[in-house]
Design an enzyme around this catalytic site. Structure first.
Site, PDB file in Angstrom:
ATOM      1  N   ARG D 265      -1.054  -3.862  -8.102  1.00 52.31           N
ATOM      2  CA  ARG D 265       0.291  -3.406  -8.462  1.00 52.31           C
ATOM      3  C   ARG D 265       0.725  -4.222  -9.671  1.00 52.31           C
ATOM      4  NH1 ARG D 265       4.423  -5.840  -4.781  1.00 52.31           N
ATOM      5  NH2 ARG D 265       4.949  -6.987  -6.665  1.00 52.31           N
ATOM      6  N   HIS D 269       7.457  -4.747  -7.043  1.00 52.53           N
ATOM      7  CA  HIS D 269       7.390  -3.834  -5.891  1.00 52.53           C
ATOM      8  C   HIS D 269       8.241  -2.605  -6.155  1.00 52.53           C
ATOM      9  CE1 HIS D 269       7.439  -2.252  -1.866  1.00 52.53           C
ATOM     10  NE2 HIS D 269       8.749  -2.363  -1.832  1.00 52.53           N
ATOM     11  N   TYR D 278       7.141 -14.986  -6.997  1.00 48.71           N
ATOM     12  CA  TYR D 278       6.055 -15.230  -6.033  1.00 48.71           C
ATOM     13  C   TYR D 278       4.631 -15.055  -6.560  1.00 48.71           C
ATOM     14  CZ  TYR D 278       6.654 -10.119  -5.617  1.00 48.71           C
ATOM     15  OH  TYR D 278       6.779  -8.799  -5.890  1.00 48.71           O
TER      16      TYR D 278
HETATM   17  C1  LIG Z   1       8.584  -0.203   9.044  1.00 46.22           C
HETATM   18  C2  LIG Z   1       8.944  -0.783   7.722  1.00 46.22           C
HETATM   19  N1  LIG Z   1       9.069  -2.104   7.591  1.00 46.22           N
HETATM   20  C3  LIG Z   1       9.417  -2.650   6.420  1.00 46.22           C
HETATM   21  C4  LIG Z   1       9.634  -1.877   5.307  1.00 46.22           C
HETATM   22  C5  LIG Z   1      10.051  -2.524   3.995  1.00 46.22           C
HETATM   23  N2  LIG Z   1       9.000  -2.424   3.006  1.00 46.22           N
HETATM   24  C6  LIG Z   1       8.964  -1.415   2.128  1.00 46.22           C
HETATM   25  S1  LIG Z   1       7.574  -1.449   1.189  1.00 46.22           S
HETATM   26  C7  LIG Z   1       7.024  -2.852   1.927  1.00 46.22           C
HETATM   27  C8  LIG Z   1       5.709  -3.442   1.529  1.00 46.22           C
HETATM   28  C9  LIG Z   1       4.603  -2.459   1.694  1.00 46.22           C
HETATM   29  O1  LIG Z   1       3.406  -2.994   1.255  1.00 46.22           O
HETATM   30  P1  LIG Z   1       2.097  -2.114   1.184  1.00 46.22           P
HETATM   31  O2  LIG Z   1       1.887  -1.415   2.473  1.00 46.22           O
HETATM   32  O3  LIG Z   1       0.997  -2.984   0.709  1.00 46.22           O
HETATM   33  O4  LIG Z   1       2.404  -0.980   0.108  1.00 46.22           O
HETATM   34  P2  LIG Z   1       2.780  -1.182  -1.438  1.00 46.22           P
HETATM   35  O5  LIG Z   1       4.249  -1.376  -1.518  1.00 46.22           O
HETATM   36  O6  LIG Z   1       1.999  -2.337  -1.949  1.00 46.22           O
HETATM   37  O7  LIG Z   1       2.393   0.092  -2.106  1.00 46.22           O
HETATM   38  C10 LIG Z   1       7.928  -3.283   2.898  1.00 46.22           C
HETATM   39  C11 LIG Z   1       7.781  -4.498   3.719  1.00 46.22           C
HETATM   40  C12 LIG Z   1       9.497  -0.481   5.483  1.00 46.22           C
HETATM   41  N3  LIG Z   1       9.685   0.381   4.464  1.00 46.22           N
HETATM   42  N4  LIG Z   1       9.136   0.044   6.686  1.00 46.22           N
END
Ligand SMILES: Cc1ncc(C[n+]2csc(CCOP(=O)(O)OP(=O)(O)O)c2C)c(N)n1
Ligand SMILES: Cc1ncc(C[n+]2csc(CCOP(=O)(O)OP(=O)(O)O)c2C)c(N)n1
Ligand SMILES: [Mg+2]
Ligand SMILES: [Mg+2]
Lengths: 336, 371, 336, 371
Positions: D265, D269, D278
């Site tokens: 990425r 985020h 971080y």
């Molecule tokens: C059940 C839930 N917990 C927390 C979140 C908050 N949240 C949104 S994206 C994210 C990180 C996701 O990481 P990843 O699965 O690696 O996907 P990326 O964002 O890197 O594409 C978090 C913690 C959420 N959307 N849903």
């Protein structure tokens, strides 16, 4: 007294809670280096280390279930759920374990877990980021549920929640994170009003508004507006929504005889329903009019551009005030 | 090669397990297990045997008490005694164990008293012993939930810097739950000193293990970075060795370990269940020939360590325990009604105080009317 | 008309629902060969095969989440949750997906999922096997929630739930599974009262009892007992608890002016709170007394030997009837 | 041997992946992937390149629109174009895809229109296109939830007897969720034609992938009986090949397959995030040298298939799409307030009908007051 934002006052409560008791630790997603997506845990990992400020894998059931295990071991976990809408994967652990373990074990195992939930809408967020799930927890026996509305309460009540031997779900309104207020960081917590006591945020004589969280300032604004109109509104900030401080509530209702309840959550079987039912049971003979609810509609939280039509605002509260005063209002002539 | 393929065929061979004693009671060598039981002498083997006989007796008593209306329900553990006793004997007293509802043998080894086996099933209370008295949590009913508790407890151990371990017991059915998989993620991520014991008794109520897993369940843990072992769950020595192997990893700071104990639920799921609706007699009979207690008896006989006096003593001990369990059930006194309000909260609660007071006066009203 | 137990009438509703529509399939734990732990799905897998009567892995989130996917594909899954207390692992999928997908997709994706939940207490069961979680679902916008009290309703309403394009949570009281009643299996469903309509189970003029599920027969017994005492009670079996048929409810309350609500679930923010709040809002000027609630206490469901002190019984209902009639009762002289 | 040990060291080598084009744009052979791209000619490679450039343009526009206050939020996909475009190009139009919020490239390949990229982030609606129009679900925000939906959809495919496949996209963070693991259990148990695509972009907001997994995520699937592949997620050819490999298994009745695409990425985020808190600049710079678009450009140049005319045409197409996206955002018209009540239920609902009517008259009151 120090002027702090609510986010900072929560941060201070966590810092001092941890400093005072080595058994307190905090866990959640992105709470370490990042300091949380709202920066509420900013600096805490640097200060207390990764053993006490724990960035967990991305799994809410896992966070809650391991917090239960830590509590078994004598720790006092403070769990951060990143947003209100992400608490549901942890629901089973909260309802079946956190809320029931003390009862199940006849008091042998304590669950002094604090569950912090950044909460509710009005911040233009995406789906699942503006939920008001408090009624689910209020309906769950074995939990205590509080909702804060200003930096001072945020600070004191979080410290009280952490110190409580019972599990406490602590709701912090996202849209008030940056609101500022005087906070007495050094006051003796023993002198502070207990977590379960409501606060008369404004005295008045004609109508009682019962509310909590981010609706408190909205209700205060409504009271100010009503004053110009000759109506004296008493605003009660419930602070604790389970249990509710009915001593304070009924004293007010016996005085005014007219009640408006407001919250953002959907109406059906929400906290407002409980408040009206309880007030009616307790103060029936003092009521001059049917209590009125001003709540979110019974719909999923709508898209951001439409949220202002969902979250109760000053006008909708004043409309309900008119209703309980039997003045012309949007329900005039409507037969239900 | 960057592809990962399942290493075992999609079929689960119940004999593809680590083993030290054959179903006929012959002692065989196993490269993975041998070193972990070097100290096991005859007396120890006899005591493992004794524990299993006692557990079976408690189980038989539980079934009988249920049939007689003394208990609301019972979840028999017959056939699983070696898994439960063998693994549980691998703990230290200061380790902490999170069992499920069927772990009668684990509770026994941990120090449960006769009444602890029956009062919850009788409906007198949700749980019996104080978990801290025997370092064992109340048996968990929500499938898989306790796996996370064990990981959290183990994280506490890490913070305290001791060499204790935590352990969770759960079934083959439970292995499908999100909680169990999250437990592996957390345990691996934090390298927590936790041992997962999956009792694969071939059935989750009426569902054969193949509904949950087409491949050995022990094969899942390594993907999470957790070493695992698939052990003969009807071989008490092998189960003891497996736990010592696992506990050693965890105690030495090596993180979590996983044991799949391959065994069989000889009885119904609970006394409410009717297994004739879903499984063949033949399968049950095949497993009867693998009985974990008979197996140790055969081994002890081959070792000339099983005589009539020993058998009689163990039998008498079992009878005594059975009688105590029965007496505990029959002698149980239901708590006063008002105690339903006790222990909901640790601290005073205005709402409940009010409800309790009201209910007390409501109950008093009946006394008055009666008087 | 055929005399059937409630369990058998549900079985028939599933059978005919599947026979009528090849898109209907059922899924859950132990529903195949075993026919479910209550035998409600007995014989269905033999009749319709394992592709339509699916024994799933032991994971409620998995069951609910795959049901969502099947609904995406045009299927109409009927999901069995083995016991009330095991629905919580599926809570996230129910609240965030099942309830919201139609709204999220602006009506493009339908969620015609029926969630069957063997429900509530009074059967001497172990912990987690006697829960009354209905308020959680009533508070969740996007779901419909029904609770049945007799074999005829059980049959008709399950067929209606299956036919509905909305998700329906269908509560079936365990302790009534073996109660028998006449069922018209061949009636045209189009002629049956719609799922959302309440039933006046017994007419009366002094007090209205609002209830649902296994409390209906208890309320009926209370009404019979009260009759000997000269009190005429109207019993309303709500059938649908979200939405509630307020036409029927208010008609009754306007007549009697006195209301008792009874359910097994805990009181705080339960369905009774909503009923009292709504009735107060709608019928304030007709109320002669504060409506009264007779509910489970705000405690985790107690051990089996003590459950009779938790589940409301005839005596507690009659005590509340006395309360709304202002006759001597357990609350006389109690000031709240 | 009945012990299972993790086969890889607890450290995740980002170069330990299946690959067809090196970061420098050199075409190399890979035993696992080769056969799946035998038909890929220059035109196809150019079109993969074009898709990636278009996706990056949409992404850049999204970020800009957010900065200008036109969108509430944006989740950039920069760096992940090869993973998204490459895998998505491996589907048939009648397959059904369940993406997460970051899968802009997947939506593009599936046929999303310009407005579909922005209206939800603008807060006009929770989702945009009709999922059935492009056989793609609305992007999922609840982490991991969609993995189960894809399995259920695939179970529907099985019942319909077609050779379609379903697929779920989720992140490295999501791999910790119980739902994702239950999805593997169900997919394996039912042999459902579903493909799991785990986009391991090294970060879940501020958490490095090592918080979720100390071992390669692709190594988990085999434990559930699911073949998996760890592929270079910045190599569009390899991603296409991986999806063809996976889809072939699923289509032929071989059950589920799992792809871990190792990528990065490049951005925050979301536009609300500040990654400088971080992560190191150096890490980002290292990955900039592995840019998925530059890599294909280099390969095309080596093949003499990248001239100015081609570059200009792709640039112009991207500009046009970017302009359309921008116009869609700027031209968006917020729906009337009363529509918050639309589509909560598919059938009439007495409670909501009443609330809607009341709110309508409440709103009318303002008009009247104003008038
Ligand atoms: C059940 C839930 N917990 C927390 C979140 C908050 N949240 C949104 S994206 C994210 C990180 C996701 O990481 P990843 O699965 O690696 O996907 P990326 O964002 O890197 O594409 C978090 C913690 C959420 N959307 N849903
Ligand atoms: C969350 C949850 N879902 C369903 C149940 C009902 N239930 C109780 S035991 C059981 C089967 C468990 O099988 P397994 O994990 O193999 O353990 P075993 O009973 O064989 O010891 C089921 C489905 C439950 N207790 N908890
Ligand atoms: Mg089992
Ligand atoms: Mg990621």
């Amino acid at each position: 007294m120090t002027k702090l934002t609510m986010a900072k006052s929560i941060n201070e409560a966590l810092r001092r809670g941890m400093a005072d008791d080595p058994k307190v630790l905090i866990m959640g997603e992105d709470i370490g280096k990042l300091g949380g997506v709202f920066r509420v845990t900013d600096g805490l990992q640097t200060e207390f280390g990764a053993q006490r400020v724990i960035d967990t894998p991305l799994a809410e059931a896992g966070i809650m279930g391991t917090a239960v295990g830590l509590a078994f071991r004598g720790y006092r976990p403070v769990v951060e759920i990143q947003f209100d809408g992400f608490v549901y994967p942890a629901f089973d652990q909260i309802v079946c374990q956190v809320a029931k373990l003390h009862y199940r074990t006849r008091g042998n195992v304590k669950m002094p877990i604090t569950i912090r939930i950044p909460w509710a809408g009005g911040v233009g967020a995406a789906e699942h980021h503006s939920e008001s799930p408090e009624a689910y927890f209020v309906h769950t026996s074995g939990l205590r549920v509080v909702a804060v509305s200003n930096p001072q309460d945020a600070y004191v009540m979080l410290r009280q929640a952490i110190a409580s031997d019972d599990p406490v779900v602590y709701f912090e309104p996202k849209r008030l994170y940056h609101s500022k207020g005087e906070v007495d960081l050094d006051a003796d917590l023993a002198d502070a009003p207990p977590m379960g006591v409501a606060r008369v945020a404004r005295e008045g004589s004609d109508v009682t508004i019962l509310t909590y969280g981010a609706q408190v300032p909205v209700a205060m604004d409504a009271a100010t507006a009503a004053e110009d109109d000759g109506v004296s509104i008493e605003v009660i900030d419930l602070r604790s929504i389970s249990p509710v401080d009915y001593r304070t509530v009924t004293a007010s209702v016996r005085k005014t005889g007219r009640v408006v309840v407001t919250h953002e959550a959907a109406r059906e079987a929400g906290v407002g329903a409980e408040l009206i039912a309880s007030v009616t049971e307790r103060c029936f003979n003092h009521l001059e009019a049917a209590p009125a609810r001003v709540t979110g509609h019974d719909i999923p939280y709508p898209p951001a551009k439409l949220e202002k039509h969902h979250v109760p605002d000053l006008d909708r509260i004043l409309d309900a005030v008119d209703r309980v005063l039997d003045r012309p209002n949007s329900m005039s002539g409507v037969s239900l | 090669m960057h592809t990962f393929t399942a290493t075992t065929e999609p079929q689960i061979d119940i004999d593809d397990v680590a083993r030290l004693v054959t179903p006929d009671g012959e002692r065989i060598a196993d490269p993975d297990l041998e070193r972990w039981i070097a100290d096991v002498d005859t007396a120890m083997l006899q005591s493992l045997y004794r524990d299993m006989v006692l557990v079976r007796r408690v189980d038989t008593e539980g079934v009988a008490l249920q049939r007689q209306g003394q208990l609301g329900l019972w979840a028999p553990c017959q056939g699983q005694e070696a898994t439960q006793v063998g693994t549980a004997r691998g703990f230290r007293a200061d380790d902490f164990v999170f069992p499920s509802y069927r772990e009668i043998g684990v509770q026994h080894v941990r120090g449960a008293k006769p009444e602890d086996f029956v009062l919850a099933w009788r409906g007198e209370s949700h749980s019996t012993y104080n978990p801290y008295d025997i370092n064992t949590a109340s048996p968990q009913i929500i499938i898989g939930a306790q796996s996370l508790h064990a990981v959290g407890y183990a994280m506490g151990i890490q913070r305290d810097g001791t060499d204790q371990v935590a352990a969770a017991y759960f079934g083959d059915g439970a292995s499908s739950q999100g909680d169990v998989n999250e437990a592996m993620v957390f345990a691996s991520s934090f390298r927590a000193p936790v041992i997962f014991v999956c009792t694969n008794n071939q059935w989750a109520i009426s569902e054969p293990v193949t509904v949950q897993a087409k491949f050995p369940i022990a094969g899942r843990a390594p993907g999470f970075g957790i070493p695992s072992m698939r052990v003969d769950g009807n071989d008490v020595l092998a189960c003891l060795a497996a736990m010592r192997w696992a506990a050693d990893i965890a105690r030495r700071g090596g993180g979590p370990a996983f044991i799949e104990a391959v065994t069989y639920r000889m009885g119904p799921h609970t006394t409410s269940d009717d297994p004739t609706r879903y499984r063949d007699k033949e399968e049950v009979e095949r497993w009867r020939h693998r009985d974990p207690i008979a197996r140790v008896e055969a081994l002890l006989r081959k070792m000339d360590a099983f005589d009539d006096a020993f058998a009689a003593q163990v039998g008498a001990d079992a009878d005594a325990l059975g009688a105590e369990v029965r007496a505990a059930a029959l002698g149980a006194v239901t708590r006063p009604a008002i105690e339903v309000f006790d222990d909901v909260y640790a601290e005073p609660h205005t709402g409940l105080t009010e409800q309790r007071a009201w209910y007390g006066s409501y109950l008093d009203g009946f006394d008055t009317e009666a008087a």
